[in-house]
Design a protein around this motif. Structure first.
Motif: not given
Length: 729
Positions: A307-312, A533-538
């Protein structure tokens, strides 16, 4: 021809008609007085309407030239001559390249099919202006006149440092002409004295506090303020960094600036560290408490559940088709050396061998002509044929990059290819014959017309040696003129296998762009990095997305968790190898932001004599004005450059940046002079002779207003005179 400037005022004369009709009924004497009065009024009305007589005369044939003078401070050093020509009419206009909107200024003065002569040193960003010139079909020329002798000095390098770290600085002289001597020092110590235009030096600081670095030049020139430069460096203790996760190359890059410890999870004493690097997501309450109380965290993992990471986590858009690719091979030999051409063939052969079978591939080779080696075909059917034909290419001939690009563009158009890619393998050099025909500019234009993405691969003569800087910059510029284009070194060309791989889309090269330039990390920073390489996040609600790909995927996102600072990189690998290779400064700024000691009790805002200086404090002090919570300031005034100290804070004041880059910016001459060229003063007659001429017409107008006012006065005085003589007053 009789005309009026304000013809609508003649409608007032209709008011005189009743008076004329009435005057006809008067006795003869009163009738004369009435008519004179009406004539006086009519004369005043026609004078107010701006009555005049004009006649158009046709004279000799003349040409028109738009003369655009740059009012920037550095361009004022140009010895501008008064241009005069018997059969040329000058339309004089001005711009100021010291202002940020120089491109808009130029666009606003452009008219279709005009010829322009600029008087400017072009010390500004002209990116994209050439396209505006092309759209208006303008002929743009530059007059290169002599300049007053002027010199400036600047020091480039970090303003903050940590104890024990090696810091690189460069003192650089810029001049319009002539030479000068430079002296560089640290405190009372002279580090260098000589006539070099650029001096690079490394400094390591042993104690916390401030260090003063300075440079000066001896010059008798126009502006004296830019003959000195001052840099104040703040030195602090090495902050402590805790790495949660396995050891890697990223810490090797950071160990010069941080004291580094490792742990598999956040320990109870995590609050002792200034910031944390976490490579794997953990549901850890110790870390939450650390952040809530003001700690810092940089996250480089690919699991965003905490929850402390600013992306999902977000699903990546899948791609099922591989790319359509035109391989453009430079087989010229330049000065008779075959190494680069053979290396280009070799890399092309390996690339074709590694691409997926559903790739559509075409091959074009070029020297002074372009050759269609193989039309676009699925590699499942034509891989071996393509490899065989590439192997049998014979190097030879001079280098004409524009003809190669024209051949690749033609193959794309003829085969109705959409979303195509061109991979151009070359050393970027231009033969003497091609240089005389301005092939560099013609290649840029051909690239700008392309509908495909261009990827340039630099192939050195002694492969895999890297290219010379000039050739690398040329190829980088070509690639970046296309959407999503980029440059790679020949020895890194294996990246292209992933770029054009089919599947989940993760193999695309993703250029990065800064989306928030107001944040500490990105303020004043630019990036040209691209990540595969992109992880895919929002981005989560309330977070700040600082850097994203050109297609909108977040790459660097920050937010506050409690009072702590958290930054997440949602691309690259755990050690950020691609970013550290291309833009280590972005990573360094991110770690600086998350590091606790960056919070200062007092600091100065302002850099040059044109700035409004303020000293800020987190506590109220005498003379300070409250701006917000824990933010108080006091105004400072500086009219001279030098080193200063205020309330224990040391800082520097330097000259205006408009006086830093001097002389003509020759690197942009080719791009700027669209459909034109650079002229010396003794060559300007050549430009005049090329101008289209037209008959000069003049509109000779005689203004009748003075005569009408005189007539009105005569009519009025005549009426008054008659009335007095006849006793009618």
């Amino acid at each position: 021809m009789i005309g009026f400037e304000n013809p609508e005022l003649m409608l007032l004369s209709l008011l005189l008609l009743p008076l004329i009709v009435r005057s006809l009924k008067f006795r003869p004497l009163k009738r004369i007085i009435a008519i004179l009065t009406v004539l006086a009024a009519f004369s005043l009305i026609t004078a107010a309407a701006g009555m005049g007589i004009s006649a158009e005369e046709t004279g000799s044939e003349v040409a028109e030239l738009v003369l655009v003078e740059d009012q920037s401070m550095s361009s004022q050093l140009i010895n501008k001559e008064d241009l005069e020509a018997e059969d040329v009419v000058f339309d004089r206009r001005t711009v100021n390249s010291d202002r940020e909107n120089f491109d808009s200024q130029v666009e606003n003065l452009l008219e279709p099919n005009e010829t322009y002569l600029f008087v400017s040193d072009l010390q500004t960003d002209i990116n994209g202006i050439d396209q505006s010139f092309e759209e208006k079909n303008a002929s743009v020329n530059l007059l290169r006149e002599e300049m007053e002798e002027e010199h400036s000095i600047v020091i480039e390098g970090p303003d903050e440092a940590v104890i024990g770290a090696e810091n690189s600085y460069t003192a650089q002289v810029s001049s319009t002409n002539g030479t000068t001597s430079m002296t560089v020092g640290k405190g009372e110590e002279v580090i260098y004295s000589g006539t070099e235009e650029e001096y690079e030096f490394d400094l390591t600081f042993d104690e916390p506090g401030y260090e003063q670095i300075w440079a000066e030049i001896e010059a008798d020139d126009v502006y004296g303020e830019n003959n000195e430069y001052f840099k104040t460096v703040k030195i602090r203790e090495k902050p402590e960094l805790l790495v949660i996760g396995g050891e890697g190359s990223l810490e090797t890059e950071l160990e010069e600036f941080y004291e580094i410890d490792y742990a598999s999870t956040a320990p109870e004493y995590v609050e002792e560290y200034d910031t944390v690097l976490m490579k794997e997501s953990q549901d850890n309450q110790e870390l939450r408490n650390y952040l809530i109380e003001g700690g810092g965290l940089v996250y480089t993992g690919n699991d965003y559940n905490a929850d402390y990471i600013p992306v999902n986590d977000a699903e990546m858009e899948e791609e099922t088709d591989a790319a359509t690719l035109i391989v453009l091979i430079d087989i010229s030999v330049g000065a008779g050396e075959y190494g680069a051409a053979e290396a280009a063939k070799s890399i092309s052969h390996e690339l074709v061998d590694s691409l997926p079978s559903n790739t559509r591939l075409g091959v074009v080779a070029y020297n002074d002509y372009s050759y269609d080696v193989i039309d676009p075909v699925l590699l499942s059917e034509g891989r071996e044929e393509a490899k065989d034909k590439i192997s049998r290419l014979e190097p030879g001939g001079p280098t004409f990059h524009d003809r190669g690009m024209r051949g690749a563009n033609s193959m794309i158009r003829n085969n109705d290819i959409e979303d195509g890619n061109i991979v151009m393998l070359t050393d970027g050099k231009i033969s003497d014959l091609a240089e005389r025909r301005n092939v560099a500019r013609e290649t840029q234009r051909e690239v700008s017309r392309s509908s495909a993405r261009l990827i340039t691969v630099g192939v050195g003569e002694e492969f895999p040696r890297e290219l010379e800087e000039e050739d690398r910059e040329f190829l980088t510029d070509l690639a970046e003129r296309t959407e999503g284009g980029f440059y790679v070194e020949g020895h890194s060309a294996e990246q292209l296998e992933f770029t054009f791989d089919a599947g989940d889309g993760a193999g695309e090269m993703n250029p990065l762009a800064i989306t928030d330039s107001t944040h500490f990390i990105t303020r004043g920073h630019t990036t040209e990095a691209s990540i595969i390489d992109m992880d895919g996040s929002e981005t989560k609600s309330g977070a700040n997305e600082l850097v994203e790909t050109v297609e909108g995927q977040p790459f660097l996102t920050t937010w506050r968790y409690g009072t702590g600072r958290v930054a997440a990189f949602s691309g690259d690998n755990q050690d950020m190898e691609e970013l550290m290779d291309q833009d280590p400064g972005l990573a360094g700024r991110t770690f600086s932001w998350t590091t606790g000691p960056m919070e200062r009790d007092k600091w100065i805002e302002g850099e040059t004599v044109r700035d409004d200086f303020r000293i800020y404090s987190r506590e109220q002090e005498e003379g300070f004005v409250r701006q917000s919570e824990e933010r108080y300031y006091n105004e400072l005034s500086h009219n001279e450059t030098g080193f200063y100290e205020e309330s224990g804070v040391e800082y520097s004041v330097n000259y205006r940046p408009e006086l830093q880059q001097l002389g003509y910016n020759e690197e942009v001459f080719s791009e700027f002079t669209v459909n034109g060229q650079v002229y010396q003063p003794n060559q300007i007659e050549t430009l005049y002779e090329q101008l289209d001429t037209q008959e000069q017409t003049s509109d000779n107008r005689i203004d009748l207003r003075p005569y009408l006012l005189l007539a009105a006065l005569v009519f009025y005085l005549s009426a008054v005179s008659i009335r007095k003589r006849k006793g009618l007053a």
